[in-house]
Design a protein around this motif. Sequence first.
Motif, PDB file in Angstrom:
ATOM      1  N   MET A 113      33.960 -13.392 -66.072  1.00  0.00           N
ATOM      2  CA  MET A 113      34.610 -12.812 -64.899  1.00  0.00           C
ATOM      3  C   MET A 113      33.666 -11.748 -64.359  1.00  0.00           C
ATOM      4  N   TYR A 114      33.361 -11.833 -63.077  1.00  0.00           N
ATOM      5  CA  TYR A 114      32.362 -10.941 -62.492  1.00  0.00           C
ATOM      6  C   TYR A 114      32.797 -10.540 -61.092  1.00  0.00           C
ATOM      7  N   THR A 115      32.109  -9.557 -60.548  1.00  0.00           N
ATOM      8  CA  THR A 115      32.413  -9.116 -59.191  1.00  0.00           C
ATOM      9  C   THR A 115      31.516  -9.856 -58.210  1.00  0.00           C
ATOM     10  N   GLY A 116      32.141 -10.551 -57.270  1.00  0.00           N
ATOM     11  CA  GLY A 116      31.377 -11.213 -56.215  1.00  0.00           C
ATOM     12  C   GLY A 116      31.263 -10.261 -55.030  1.00  0.00           C
ATOM     13  N   CYS A 117      30.058 -10.133 -54.495  1.00  0.00           N
ATOM     14  CA  CYS A 117      29.854  -9.249 -53.339  1.00  0.00           C
ATOM     15  C   CYS A 117      29.518 -10.093 -52.126  1.00  0.00           C
ATOM     16  N   SER A 118      30.184  -9.794 -51.023  1.00  0.00           N
ATOM     17  CA  SER A 118      29.828 -10.487 -49.781  1.00  0.00           C
ATOM     18  C   SER A 118      29.679  -9.470 -48.659  1.00  0.00           C
ATOM     19  N   ARG A 119      28.693  -9.733 -47.805  1.00  0.00           N
ATOM     20  CA  ARG A 119      28.367  -8.790 -46.727  1.00  0.00           C
ATOM     21  C   ARG A 119      29.312  -8.987 -45.551  1.00  0.00           C
ATOM     22  N   VAL A 120      29.801  -7.867 -45.019  1.00  0.00           N
ATOM     23  CA  VAL A 120      30.626  -7.930 -43.803  1.00  0.00           C
ATOM     24  C   VAL A 120      30.185  -6.798 -42.876  1.00  0.00           C
ATOM     25  N   THR A 121      30.535  -6.922 -41.601  1.00  0.00           N
ATOM     26  CA  THR A 121      30.273  -5.827 -40.665  1.00  0.00           C
ATOM     27  C   THR A 121      31.615  -5.179 -40.367  1.00  0.00           C
ATOM     28  N   ASP A 122      31.739  -3.864 -40.613  1.00  0.00           N
ATOM     29  CA  ASP A 122      33.045  -3.227 -40.441  1.00  0.00           C
ATOM     30  C   ASP A 122      33.270  -2.791 -38.986  1.00  0.00           C
ATOM     31  N   GLU A 123      34.370  -2.077 -38.731  1.00  0.00           N
ATOM     32  CA  GLU A 123      34.744  -1.714 -37.357  1.00  0.00           C
ATOM     33  C   GLU A 123      33.734  -0.767 -36.708  1.00  0.00           C
ATOM     34  N   ASN A 124      32.905  -0.079 -37.514  1.00  0.00           N
ATOM     35  CA  ASN A 124      31.861   0.807 -36.951  1.00  0.00           C
ATOM     36  C   ASN A 124      30.512   0.106 -36.869  1.00  0.00           C
ATOM     37  N   ASP A 125      30.544  -1.204 -37.036  1.00  0.00           N
ATOM     38  CA  ASP A 125      29.319  -2.001 -37.056  1.00  0.00           C
ATOM     39  C   ASP A 125      28.395  -1.644 -38.215  1.00  0.00           C
ATOM     40  N   ASP A 126      28.953  -1.045 -39.245  1.00  0.00           N
ATOM     41  CA  ASP A 126      28.165  -0.802 -40.458  1.00  0.00           C
ATOM     42  C   ASP A 126      28.248  -2.046 -41.339  1.00  0.00           C
ATOM     43  N   ILE A 127      27.110  -2.357 -41.973  1.00  0.00           N
ATOM     44  CA  ILE A 127      27.129  -3.504 -42.900  1.00  0.00           C
ATOM     45  C   ILE A 127      27.628  -3.019 -44.256  1.00  0.00           C
ATOM     46  N   LYS A 128      28.662  -3.650 -44.758  1.00  0.00           N
ATOM     47  CA  LYS A 128      29.286  -3.232 -46.018  1.00  0.00           C
ATOM     48  C   LYS A 128      29.342  -4.422 -46.966  1.00  0.00           C
ATOM     49  N   MET A 129      29.604  -4.127 -48.221  1.00  0.00           N
ATOM     50  CA  MET A 129      29.750  -5.195 -49.216  1.00  0.00           C
ATOM     51  C   MET A 129      31.188  -5.209 -49.707  1.00  0.00           C
ATOM     52  N   ILE A 130      31.891  -6.258 -49.416  1.00  0.00           N
ATOM     53  CA  ILE A 130      33.242  -6.426 -49.957  1.00  0.00           C
ATOM     54  C   ILE A 130      33.114  -6.866 -51.409  1.00  0.00           C
ATOM     55  N   GLN A 131      33.958  -6.318 -52.272  1.00  0.00           N
ATOM     56  CA  GLN A 131      33.880  -6.691 -53.685  1.00  0.00           C
ATOM     57  C   GLN A 131      35.175  -7.376 -54.125  1.00  0.00           C
ATOM     58  N   GLU A 132      35.032  -8.546 -54.730  1.00  0.00           N
ATOM     59  CA  GLU A 132      36.169  -9.356 -55.184  1.00  0.00           C
ATOM     60  C   GLU A 132      35.846  -9.884 -56.582  1.00  0.00           C
ATOM     61  N   GLN A 133      36.893 -10.272 -57.316  1.00  0.00           N
ATOM     62  CA  GLN A 133      36.631 -10.737 -58.687  1.00  0.00           C
ATOM     63  C   GLN A 133      36.611 -12.261 -58.726  1.00  0.00           C
ATOM     64  N   CYS A 134      35.587 -12.770 -59.412  1.00  0.00           N
ATOM     65  CA  CYS A 134      35.359 -14.216 -59.472  1.00  0.00           C
ATOM     66  C   CYS A 134      35.254 -14.664 -60.936  1.00  0.00           C
ATOM     67  N   ILE A 135      35.328 -15.975 -61.092  1.00  0.00           N
ATOM     68  CA  ILE A 135      35.296 -16.559 -62.442  1.00  0.00           C
ATOM     69  C   ILE A 135      34.303 -17.714 -62.486  1.00  0.00           C
TER      70      ILE A 135
END
Length: 492
Positions: A113-135
Motif C-alpha cells: 500500500m503506497y501513496t500515489g501522487c498526481s499533478r493537478v493545477t489548483d484554483e490559483n494556477d499553482d501546480i500541486k500534487m494530490i495524494q491518494e492511497q493505492c495498492i
Amino acid sequence: MEGQVLREARLYEEKKEKHITEDMRPAFHLTPRTGWMNDPNGFSVYGGKYHMFYQYHPYDSHWGPMHWGHAVSDDMLNWEYLPAALAPDQKSDHAGCFSGSAIELPDGRQLLMYTGCSRVTDENDDIKMIQEQCIAVGDGENYVKYHSNPVLDAKDIPEGGSIYDFRDPKIITLSDGTYLCLIGNRPADGSGQILLYKSEDAFHWTYWKKLIENKNRYGKMWECPDFFELDGKWVLLTSPQDMLPMDLEFHNGNGTIVVIGEFDETTGEFKEESISAIDYGIDFYAPQTILDKDGNRVMIGWMQNWDSVAARDEGEPWMGQMSLPRTLSLKDGRLIQKPINAFDERRKNKITYENVRLKDDLTLDGIEGRCIDMEITVRSTGDLYEKFALWFAEKDAMHTSLRYRPADHTLKVDRKFSGSRRAILHQRRCRVDSAGDELKLRIILDRFSAEIFVNDGEKVMSLTLYTDIEATGISFHSVGEVEFDITKYDII
Ligand code: FRU
C-alpha cells in the motif's frame, strides 16, 4: 504487470549497477541499486526473506519521480537487489509512488500500500500534487496495481485535512485479524495528525478516527508513521517536518519522534505518556519496523537528512543509505536501540585495552579502520575531566570527532573536517543525563557512516560522512585526565 515505465527502470538499473563496484558502497548498509534512495518502504518478512523496498529514483542521484526499489536479505545485513517493484505509470500515481508498507494476505500474496501522487493545477494556477492511497499485489518480485486504485482519496479525509498532504500508509494487523492503516495528514492548523482507517480485507478501507494530533507541538506535517506494541506499551514512530529546536532533544528541520502510550484496539483511544526523539545524530529519518523471525521488533531508518542531501558531489553513482537494523525495547519509559544480534557475529579480530590513562593525545596500536565496531567505557580518575574526544576517519587534516563534556553531560558529533565541501549541517549535540561517572559508547563505522550507541542504546547518534576511504586513523584527546577501556573489532 510490467508497464513501459517499470520496464525501462529495470533495464536501466541492471545496466547502471555494473558501474558501481563493491568498494564504492558501504560494506553492510543498504544503498540504492543505482541513483537516489530515501525512505524505507514495505519493510517486511515474506517468503522466508526480509524485504526492503525504498523510495527510489534510479536515473539520478537526486530525488525525482518516485519508484520503489527492492532488496531482499536473510539477515538484514547482506542485501540482494531485486528488480524495481513499482514505477509511476497510472493516473493516480503518475507523479510518484510515495512511501508505504507491505503485508502478507491470507492467500499468500504480498500487498503493498503506497501513496500515489498526481499533478493537478489548483484554483490559483499553482501546480500541486494530490495524494491518494493505492495498492499493488504480487509474489515478492512482481506486483500488479489494483484495478480500483485509489482505495482512499479526498472523500476519505476528515474535514479540514489536506488532500496534498495525505501520505505514507502503514498497515498493521490487529489482534482480531482485521487491518488498521495509519496515514499522515495535515489538518487545518497546518501541523500534522495521524489518521486511522479500518479494513477487513486490506482492499476496502473506511475512515475510523484520528489517532493523534500534533497541534503544532512538534514540527508541522507528520510523515511516515509506524505503530506497534512493545514491552506492554504501544509505540508510535513518526517523522515531523519543519521542527523548531527544544533544548538538545529536538533540532531544527525534519526530525523523528517516538510517542509511547496506551492504545485501546476497540475504541481506538491512544493515551500519550511520553514523547522523545528517536535518533540524536544528523542523519536519520522515516524509520519502519518489523517483527523479525525471532519475534524481535527491529527498526531501520533512512540514514540521511533532507537538509543535507547536497552532501554528495554531483555525479556520484548512489545517494542515500539505510541505517543498521536495530532491535527495539523499552526501559524506564524510553526507547532503547541495539544493533541486531546477527551483527555481532560479523565482529572479528578483537583488540582490547583496559584502564588506558589519557592526558592530552593518544593513539593505540591496532585501533583504526573504517569498517569497525568499538566499545569504549570512559571514566574519571579522580578529579572530573573537562573533555574526552575521539577522532575517527582521520588522515592529515581530515577527521570526524565525538566529544563528551561530563560537566554538562553533552555528547557532540562533528563532521566539519570530514572532507565536506558543502555548507550543510556538520554538528549535533545530545544530552546523556544518565551518565554518572561512566560513559559507555559503541561506535559502528561503515565506510560512509557512523552510528553511535550511547549507554547501551539509550540514545543513538547517526551520521553519514564521505571522507576519503584511506582516512582510517583513530585518536584520543582529553582535557584533564581520563581513564578508558576499549574493545575494537573489524567487521568482516
Ligand atoms: C519522507 C517523504 C514521505 C514521502 C516520500 C516521498 O521522507 O517525504 O512523506 O512519501 O518522502 O519521496
